[in-house]
Each structure stands twice: as C-alpha cells, then as structure tokens.
Design a protein around this motif. Structure first.
Motif, mmCIF file in Angstrom:
data_model
loop_
_atom_site.group_PDB
_atom_site.id
_atom_site.type_symbol
_atom_site.label_atom_id
_atom_site.label_comp_id
_atom_site.label_asym_id
_atom_site.label_seq_id
_atom_site.Cartn_x
_atom_site.Cartn_y
_atom_site.Cartn_z
ATOM 1 N N ASP A 127 0.843 -1.196 0.000
ATOM 2 C CA ASP A 127 0.000 0.000 0.000
ATOM 3 C C ASP A 127 0.877 1.244 0.000
ATOM 4 O OD1 ASP A 127 -2.401 -1.446 0.114
ATOM 5 O OD2 ASP A 127 -2.280 -1.612 2.299
ATOM 6 N N GLY A 128 0.312 2.324 -0.502
ATOM 7 C CA GLY A 128 1.054 3.581 -0.488
ATOM 8 C C GLY A 128 1.876 3.791 -1.742
ATOM 9 N N GLU A 129 2.521 4.943 -1.783
ATOM 10 C CA GLU A 129 3.321 5.328 -2.943
ATOM 11 C C GLU A 129 4.627 4.545 -3.013
ATOM 12 O OE1 GLU A 129 2.512 7.602 -5.359
ATOM 13 O OE2 GLU A 129 0.543 7.675 -4.419
ATOM 14 N N ARG A 130 5.066 4.319 -4.257
ATOM 15 C CA ARG A 130 6.375 3.694 -4.449
ATOM 16 C C ARG A 130 7.472 4.674 -4.057
ATOM 17 N NH1 ARG A 130 10.123 3.253 -8.672
ATOM 18 N NH2 ARG A 130 8.836 4.408 -10.137
ATOM 19 N N VAL A 131 8.529 4.152 -3.472
ATOM 20 C CA VAL A 131 9.660 4.987 -3.063
ATOM 21 C C VAL A 131 10.644 5.106 -4.219
ATOM 22 C CG1 VAL A 131 11.560 5.250 -1.439
ATOM 23 C CG2 VAL A 131 9.423 4.209 -0.685
ATOM 24 N N LYS A 132 10.926 6.343 -4.621
ATOM 25 C CA LYS A 132 11.960 6.551 -5.627
ATOM 26 C C LYS A 132 13.318 6.173 -5.025
ATOM 27 C CE LYS A 132 9.709 8.483 -9.128
ATOM 28 N NZ LYS A 132 9.759 7.959 -10.509
ATOM 29 N N TYR A 133 14.157 5.546 -5.827
ATOM 30 C CA TYR A 133 15.434 5.088 -5.290
ATOM 31 C C TYR A 133 16.288 6.268 -4.844
ATOM 32 C CZ TYR A 133 19.162 1.715 -4.578
ATOM 33 O OH TYR A 133 20.106 0.905 -4.000
ATOM 34 N N ASP A 134 16.181 7.397 -5.525
ATOM 35 C CA ASP A 134 16.928 8.593 -5.120
ATOM 36 C C ASP A 134 16.489 9.059 -3.731
ATOM 37 O OD1 ASP A 134 18.354 8.607 -7.439
ATOM 38 O OD2 ASP A 134 17.191 10.180 -8.421
ATOM 39 N N THR A 135 15.206 8.911 -3.422
ATOM 40 C CA THR A 135 14.693 9.277 -2.095
ATOM 41 C C THR A 135 15.279 8.352 -1.039
ATOM 42 O OG1 THR A 135 12.623 10.025 -3.103
ATOM 43 C CG2 THR A 135 12.590 9.593 -0.731
ATOM 44 N N PHE A 136 15.353 7.079 -1.368
ATOM 45 C CA PHE A 136 15.941 6.088 -0.466
ATOM 46 C C PHE A 136 17.392 6.439 -0.150
ATOM 47 C CE2 PHE A 136 18.217 1.927 -0.137
ATOM 48 C CZ PHE A 136 17.671 1.498 1.072
ATOM 49 N N LEU A 137 18.165 6.776 -1.181
ATOM 50 C CA LEU A 137 19.573 7.113 -0.992
ATOM 51 C C LEU A 137 19.730 8.430 -0.235
ATOM 52 C CD1 LEU A 137 21.083 6.148 -4.470
ATOM 53 C CD2 LEU A 137 21.171 4.854 -2.337
ATOM 54 N N SER A 138 18.851 9.394 -0.528
ATOM 55 C CA SER A 138 18.911 10.678 0.165
ATOM 56 C C SER A 138 18.677 10.509 1.663
ATOM 57 C CB SER A 138 17.858 11.618 -0.427
ATOM 58 O OG SER A 138 17.844 12.849 0.245
ATOM 59 N N ASN A 139 17.780 9.619 2.011
ATOM 60 C CA ASN A 139 17.506 9.369 3.429
ATOM 61 C C ASN A 139 18.699 8.702 4.117
ATOM 62 O OD1 ASN A 139 15.397 9.382 5.597
ATOM 63 N ND2 ASN A 139 15.817 7.179 5.543
ATOM 64 N N ILE A 140 19.383 7.842 3.400
ATOM 65 C CA ILE A 140 20.599 7.211 3.957
ATOM 66 C C ILE A 140 21.667 8.273 4.228
ATOM 67 C CG2 ILE A 140 22.543 5.695 3.408
ATOM 68 C CD1 ILE A 140 20.587 3.846 2.008
ATOM 69 N N ARG A 141 21.789 9.212 3.303
ATOM 70 C CA ARG A 141 22.766 10.299 3.503
ATOM 71 C C ARG A 141 22.383 11.151 4.718
ATOM 72 N NH1 ARG A 141 22.827 10.167 -2.290
ATOM 73 N NH2 ARG A 141 21.132 11.702 -2.405
ATOM 74 N N ALA A 142 21.069 11.344 4.904
ATOM 75 C CA ALA A 142 20.610 12.114 6.070
ATOM 76 C C ALA A 142 20.934 11.384 7.372
ATOM 77 C CB ALA A 142 19.108 12.364 5.960
ATOM 78 N N ILE A 143 20.798 10.066 7.381
ATOM 79 C CA ILE A 143 21.155 9.269 8.565
ATOM 80 C C ILE A 143 22.634 9.453 8.895
ATOM 81 C CG2 ILE A 143 21.481 6.897 9.391
ATOM 82 C CD1 ILE A 143 18.876 6.167 7.963
ATOM 83 N N SER A 144 23.448 9.400 7.856
ATOM 84 C CA SER A 144 24.894 9.588 8.059
ATOM 85 C C SER A 144 25.195 10.987 8.602
ATOM 86 C CB SER A 144 25.615 9.365 6.728
ATOM 87 O OG SER A 144 26.991 9.614 6.858
ATOM 88 N N LYS A 145 24.509 11.981 8.059
ATOM 89 C CA LYS A 145 24.725 13.377 8.478
ATOM 90 C C LYS A 145 24.372 13.583 9.956
ATOM 91 C CE LYS A 145 22.494 17.871 7.831
ATOM 92 N NZ LYS A 145 21.454 18.599 7.053
ATOM 93 N N TYR A 146 23.187 13.127 10.346
ATOM 94 C CA TYR A 146 22.754 13.353 11.732
ATOM 95 C C TYR A 146 23.536 12.493 12.717
ATOM 96 C CZ TYR A 146 18.965 16.087 9.752
ATOM 97 O OH TYR A 146 18.246 17.043 9.079
#
Length: 262
Positions: A127-146
């Motif tokens: 259910d719900g919207e498909r996740v763009k792979y770029d969004t997935f990678l951007s979130n990983i970068r945010a985890i690394s940043k914080y």
C-alpha cells in the motif's frame, strides 16, 4: 519512340526476365530465424493468452505473443526506456522491463485490480506510494549526516552543541523510521523487478490481464475497431494504430510458429 523501344524490349524478353527481389523476409524465413529461446517465449505467451478471457469471450493466445514480438523481439530486449528526457540513465525501477516492457507501476496496479493475480502475487505489492530510489539514498545520507552531528556534539556542554545534539537525535529517529519503511518497499520492488525480468509466465500474466482490461474498457465504450484500439492502448494511446498494426503483422509469425515448432 520510347513506347516502341519498350515494346521491343518486352518482346525480346530483356525486361520480362528481370525480377525485383524484395528485402522483406517471407513468413517462413521469419519463423525459421527464431531462436529456441524465442520459440519458447512464444509458447509461454500463447498458453497464458488462451486462459485470459475478456467480457465478450475473446482470448488473447496469438495477440499476447505478438505484443512480445513488438516490445522485445521475444525476449531479445530485457530493459527498455532506459534514459530520461535529458539522456540520463534511469534507475531500473523506472524503466520498462521484460518480454512485454512493463512498467512496475502498471504491474502493481494490474495485480491490485485482479483478484486471481492478487492472491498469487500480493507479496510483490504494498500500500502507499512507491519509493523513488533517489529518495531512499537521500535518506541514507541524512542518517549519516545526523549520526555525525550526534557524535560530534554529545560530549560538548555549550548551549549550541546541546541544541544541535537534540535536533539531530530527533531527525535521526525520523530518518531511521523512514529507512525501515523504505527498505521494505525497495525489497518488494526488487522482487517485482526480478519477476518481470526473469519469470516469463508471470510477465505474460501481467501483460495479458492489462490488455484484457483495456479491451474490456474499449468494449464498454462501444469503440469501433475495439481490438486495435485496445492493442494500441497497451502502448499508451487508444488511437495508436501504428503500434496496433505492428502487433497484427506479427500474428502470422506467431500462428505459424505455434503450428510448426510447438
């Protein structure tokens, strides 16, 4: 004078003996040129197409393999529509996949809208919207940043460091939660992509049921020439007669292949 010369040439047999050879292969030549793997793909599509029935009773045993011929030359192309309008390579999930060059969003909707497909393949959708792979990678970068900010500020006692630390902890918690959600969706998308690329019966089921849905819509709308309208719609437009005619041109190859090689 020209007329007399032409008559003389014809009478002497000089023109009569000249034949123009067509570069277009015959039906037999087209069928004979198919590889064993291509014949197998036609056989799978033919078998699946026989089981898919529209509201007026029409089945798609020759149409489905004919579409595979136009879309991928019966499996010769696995990934299509690979570049965006700027010429950049798309992610696999955004391309057209498999024998029928199916978009993943189309496959997902087709599974959701068909009870039989849903029961068989519900593990391939969510259910719900498909996740763009770029969004997935951007979130990983945010985890690394914080994570880095937390490591740098956790032992400092000044007010700014404390403020940065608390903000980073809050954001990291949100990012980790998103990562867990995204990871599940990406894993499911990977399974669907793998199915479209490697499971030829599955791809035929998705393509055939999507075609059936388009045919039923055309039937309900009382379209004239509804068969070609539905086939054209498979490739994006109800009036895409060039595509529909290309599919129709393959029907003979499919029928002869089924008759002589399967």
């Amino acid at each position: 004078m020209k007329k007399l010369i032409l008559i003389g040439l014809l009478s002497s047999g000089l023109l009569a003996s000249t034949s123009i050879k067509s570069d277009t292969p015959s039906l037999k030549e087209k069928v004979d040129s198919l590889t064993t793997e291509q014949v197998e793909r036609i056989g799978v599509a033919y078998s699946v197409g026989k089981t898919i029935k529209a509201n007026d009773g029409k089945t798609f045993e020759t149409t489905l393999p004919s579409i595979a011929g136009v879309e991928s030359y019966w499996g010769s192309v696995s990934v299509g529509d690979k570049y965006d309008k700027n010429g950049r390579l798309k992610h696999l999930f955004d391309s057209s996949l498999g024998d029928y060059q199916i978009k993943m969003d189309t496959a997902r909707l087709t599974i959701k809208d068909n009870k039989v497909l849903f029961e068989k393949y519900k593990d391939l959708i969510y259910d719900g919207e498909r996740v763009k792979y770029d969004t997935f990678l951007s979130n990983i970068r945010a985890i690394s940043k914080y994570s880095k900010i937390i490591a740098e500020t956790k032992t400092k006692g000044d007010s700014k460091s404390i403020k940065d630390y608390n903000f980073a902890k809050q954001q990291l918690s949100k990012c980790v939660e998103l990562h867990n959600e995204y990871s599940k969706k990406i894993a499911t998308d990977s399974k669907l992509a793998n199915k479209l690329l490697n499971d030829h019966k599955f791809s035929a089921e998705i393509a055939g049921n999507y075609l059936k849905d388009m045919y039923n819509i055309a039937l309900a709308r009382n379209y004239k020439n509804l068969y070609k309208r539905a086939v054209g719609r498979y490739n994006g437009g109800w009036s895409n007669m060039n595509y529909a005619n290309a599919v129709v041109d393959n029907l003979g190859v499919v029928s002869k292949t089924v008759k002589t090689k399967l």
